[in-house]
Design an enzyme around this catalytic site. Structure first.
Site, PDB file in Angstrom:
ATOM      1  N   ASN A  11       0.872  -1.178   0.000  1.00 28.75           N
ATOM      2  CA  ASN A  11       0.000   0.000   0.000  1.00 28.75           C
ATOM      3  C   ASN A  11       0.909   1.228   0.000  1.00 28.75           C
ATOM      4  OD1 ASN A  11      -1.784   2.056   0.542  1.00 28.75           O
ATOM      5  ND2 ASN A  11      -2.292   1.365   2.624  1.00 28.75           N
ATOM      6  N   TRP A  12       1.007   1.880  -1.139  1.00 27.48           N
ATOM      7  CA  TRP A  12       1.952   2.993  -1.277  1.00 27.48           C
ATOM      8  C   TRP A  12       1.424   4.288  -0.654  1.00 27.48           C
ATOM      9  CZ3 TRP A  12       3.779   2.266  -7.112  1.00 27.48           C
ATOM     10  CH2 TRP A  12       4.436   1.025  -7.215  1.00 27.48           C
ATOM     11  N   LYS A  13       0.172   4.286  -0.265  1.00 21.85           N
ATOM     12  CA  LYS A  13      -0.444   5.478   0.350  1.00 21.85           C
ATOM     13  C   LYS A  13      -0.196   6.711  -0.533  1.00 21.85           C
ATOM     14  CE  LYS A  13      -0.102   3.224   4.798  1.00 21.85           C
ATOM     15  NZ  LYS A  13      -0.035   3.326   6.244  1.00 21.85           N
ATOM     16  N   HIS A  97      -9.523   1.467   4.956  1.00 21.91           N
ATOM     17  CA  HIS A  97      -8.228   1.554   5.646  1.00 21.91           C
ATOM     18  C   HIS A  97      -8.377   2.464   6.863  1.00 21.91           C
ATOM     19  CE1 HIS A  97      -4.091   2.632   6.508  1.00 21.91           C
ATOM     20  NE2 HIS A  97      -3.755   1.514   5.901  1.00 21.91           N
ATOM     21  N   GLU A  99      -6.667   4.787   7.962  1.00 23.81           N
ATOM     22  CA  GLU A  99      -6.450   6.218   7.692  1.00 23.81           C
ATOM     23  C   GLU A  99      -7.685   6.834   7.045  1.00 23.81           C
ATOM     24  OE1 GLU A  99      -2.751   5.638   5.637  1.00 23.81           O
ATOM     25  OE2 GLU A  99      -1.890   4.969   7.531  1.00 23.81           O
ATOM     26  N   GLU A 171      -5.529  -4.879  10.552  1.00 23.83           N
ATOM     27  CA  GLU A 171      -4.462  -3.900  10.765  1.00 23.83           C
ATOM     28  C   GLU A 171      -4.710  -3.170  12.077  1.00 23.83           C
ATOM     29  OE1 GLU A 171      -2.494  -2.726   6.821  1.00 23.83           O
ATOM     30  OE2 GLU A 171      -4.232  -1.444   7.063  1.00 23.83           O
ATOM     31  N   GLY A 177       2.457   2.125  10.827  1.00 23.32           N
ATOM     32  CA  GLY A 177       3.425   3.215  10.693  1.00 23.32           C
ATOM     33  C   GLY A 177       4.122   3.577  11.989  1.00 23.32           C
ATOM     34  N   SER A 217       3.362  -2.301  10.291  1.00 17.72           N
ATOM     35  CA  SER A 217       4.811  -2.403  10.481  1.00 17.72           C
ATOM     36  C   SER A 217       5.382  -3.764  10.098  1.00 17.72           C
ATOM     37  CB  SER A 217       5.190  -2.029  11.924  1.00 17.72           C
ATOM     38  OG  SER A 217       4.813  -0.690  12.184  1.00 17.72           O
ATOM     39  N   GLY A 238       2.826  -1.173   4.306  1.00 15.56           N
ATOM     40  CA  GLY A 238       2.852   0.250   3.979  1.00 15.56           C
ATOM     41  C   GLY A 238       4.276   0.705   3.721  1.00 15.56           C
ATOM     42  N   GLY A 239       4.887   1.296   4.736  1.00 12.55           N
ATOM     43  CA  GLY A 239       6.221   1.891   4.612  1.00 12.55           C
ATOM     44  C   GLY A 239       7.248   1.010   3.911  1.00 12.55           C
TER      45      GLY A 239
HETATM   46  P1  PGA Z   1       2.835   0.219   7.682  1.00 14.68           P
HETATM   47  O1  PGA Z   1       1.364   0.442   7.054  1.00 14.68           O
HETATM   48  O2  PGA Z   1       3.364  -1.066   7.087  1.00 14.68           O
HETATM   49  O3  PGA Z   1       3.628   1.423   7.263  1.00 14.68           O
HETATM   50  O4  PGA Z   1       2.660   0.105   9.156  1.00 14.68           O
HETATM   51  C1  PGA Z   1       0.481  -0.629   6.867  1.00 14.68           C
HETATM   52  C2  PGA Z   1      -0.814  -0.114   6.272  1.00 14.68           C
HETATM   53  O5  PGA Z   1      -1.290   0.946   6.680  1.00 14.68           O
HETATM   54  O6  PGA Z   1      -1.393  -0.773   5.373  1.00 14.68           O
END
Ligand code: PGA
Length: 253
Positions: A11-13, A97, A99, A171, A177, A217, A238-239
Site C-alpha cells: 500500500n503505497w499510500k 483503511h 487512515e 491492521e 506506521g 509495520s 505500507g512503509g
Molecule cells: P505500515 O502500514 O506497514 O507502514 O505500518 C500498513 C498499512 O497501513 O497498510
C-alpha cells in the site's frame, strides 16, 4: 484445509511520483521473475495506476486502488469511481483503511456501500479492520473487530453470501506506521477470531477460503514469523513497500 495462496500487498499510500513509482515497479519486476507460490499486489496513488498497470504487463502482479466512491459517476468532486478504476487496470481496491476511517471520517456504513459497489464493478475489495490502542487496552479488541465486520460487510451478511474472492486485512491501528508490530501470537489470535466469525456467520467453506492479511509495520525481519501462523495468509505492507530492497525480501519471506 483448503489451500490459501499467500498474498503480499504493498500500500503505497500518498507516496511516490509517477517516475518513482515506475522505478519501484521495475525493480520489483526484475526481482520476482520466475517466483511462484505467492501473489503480489501493489496499490499506487490514483495518478500512477494506469502507468503502473502498463509496466506490470503480463507479470501477474495485481493492481489495487486505495479507495473508491460507491457511485458510478456524478457530482462528487475529488472522488474516483469503480468503473474508472477498472478502466485504469485495477483488479482490486483497498476499502476502509484505518487512515480513511480516522482521518477522512469513513464509517462502516460507507465501507459497506463501497464493498457492494466494488463487487458490482468486478473489483475485489480488500477490507481493512483493526482496533486502536485504547480499545485493545480496554480489552475491547474482539468487540471492535466484530462490529467492524458486521458493519462493513452488512449487505453480504444480509444476503448470507460472502464471495470467496473477498480479502480481509487485520491492521491494528497502533501498529500502523509506528514500527510496533503485533506479535505473531497477537495477530494469529485476531485472525483466528475473524475466521471463526466467517465460519459461524457464513459457512465453513467460505471461512476456509477467505484470505486474511496482517498489516502494521511488516518488515523483512518479521514477515516470515507472522506468515508462519495458520490464519495469517499474507501481508498488507505500507512503509516497507516503498523501497524495493525492503519489499522484495517480504515477498520472498
Ligand atoms: P505500515 O502500514 O506497514 O507502514 O505500518 C500498513 C498499512 O497501513 O497498510
Amino acid at each position: 484445509m483448503p489451500e490459501r495462496r499467500s498474498l503480499i500487498a504493498g500500500n503505497w499510500k500518498m507516496n511516490l511520483t509517477l517516475k518513482e513509482a515506475g522505478s519501484l515497479i521495475q525493480a520489483v519486476l526484475n526481482d520476482i521473475r520466475g517466483l511462484e507460490g505467492v501473489d503480489i499486489l501493489v496499490a499506487p496513488p490514483f495518478t500512477s495506476l494506469h502507468a503502473v498497470r502498463r509496466a506490470i504487463g503480463d507479470s501477474g502482479i495485481l493492481l489495487a486502488a486505495q479507495n473508491m466512491h460507491p457511485e458510478r459517476n456524478g457530482a462528487f468532486t475529488g472522488e474516483v469511481s469503480g468503473p474508472m478504476l477498472v478502466e485504469a487496470g485495477c483488479t482490486h481496491v483497498i476499502l476502509g483503511h484505518s487512515e480513511r476511517r480516522s482521518i477522512f471520517g469513513e464509517t462502516n456504513e460507507m465501507v459497506n456501500l463501497k464493498v457492494g459497489a466494488a463487487f458490482r464493478e468486478g473489483l475485489i475489495p480488500i477490507v481493512c479492520i483493526g482496533e486502536s490502542l485504547e480499545q485493545r487496552e480496554a480489552g475491547r479488541t474482539f468487540d471492535v473487530i466484530k462490529a467492524q465486520l458486521e458493519g462493513s460487510l452488512k449487505t453480504l451478511l444480509d444476503d448470507r453470501n460472502m464471495p470467496d474472492s473477498l480479502i480481509l486485512a487485520y491492521e491494528p491501528v497502533w501498529a500502523i506506521g509506528t514500527g510496533k508490530t503485533a506479535t505473531p501470537d497477537q495477530a494469529q489470535e485476531v485472525h483466528a477470531f475473524i475466521r471463526k466469525w466467517i465460519h459461524d456467520t457464513f459457512d465453513p467453506s467460505t471461512a476456509g477460503r477467505i484470505r486474511i492479511l496482517y498489516g502494521g509495520s511488516v518488515k523483512p525481519d518479521n514477515a516470515a514469523d507472522l506468515m508462519s501462523r495458520p490464519d495469517i495468509d499474507g501481508a498488507l505492507v505500507g512503509g516497507a513497500s516503498l523501497k524495493a530492497e525492503m519489499f522484495i525480501p517480504i515477498i520472498r519471506f
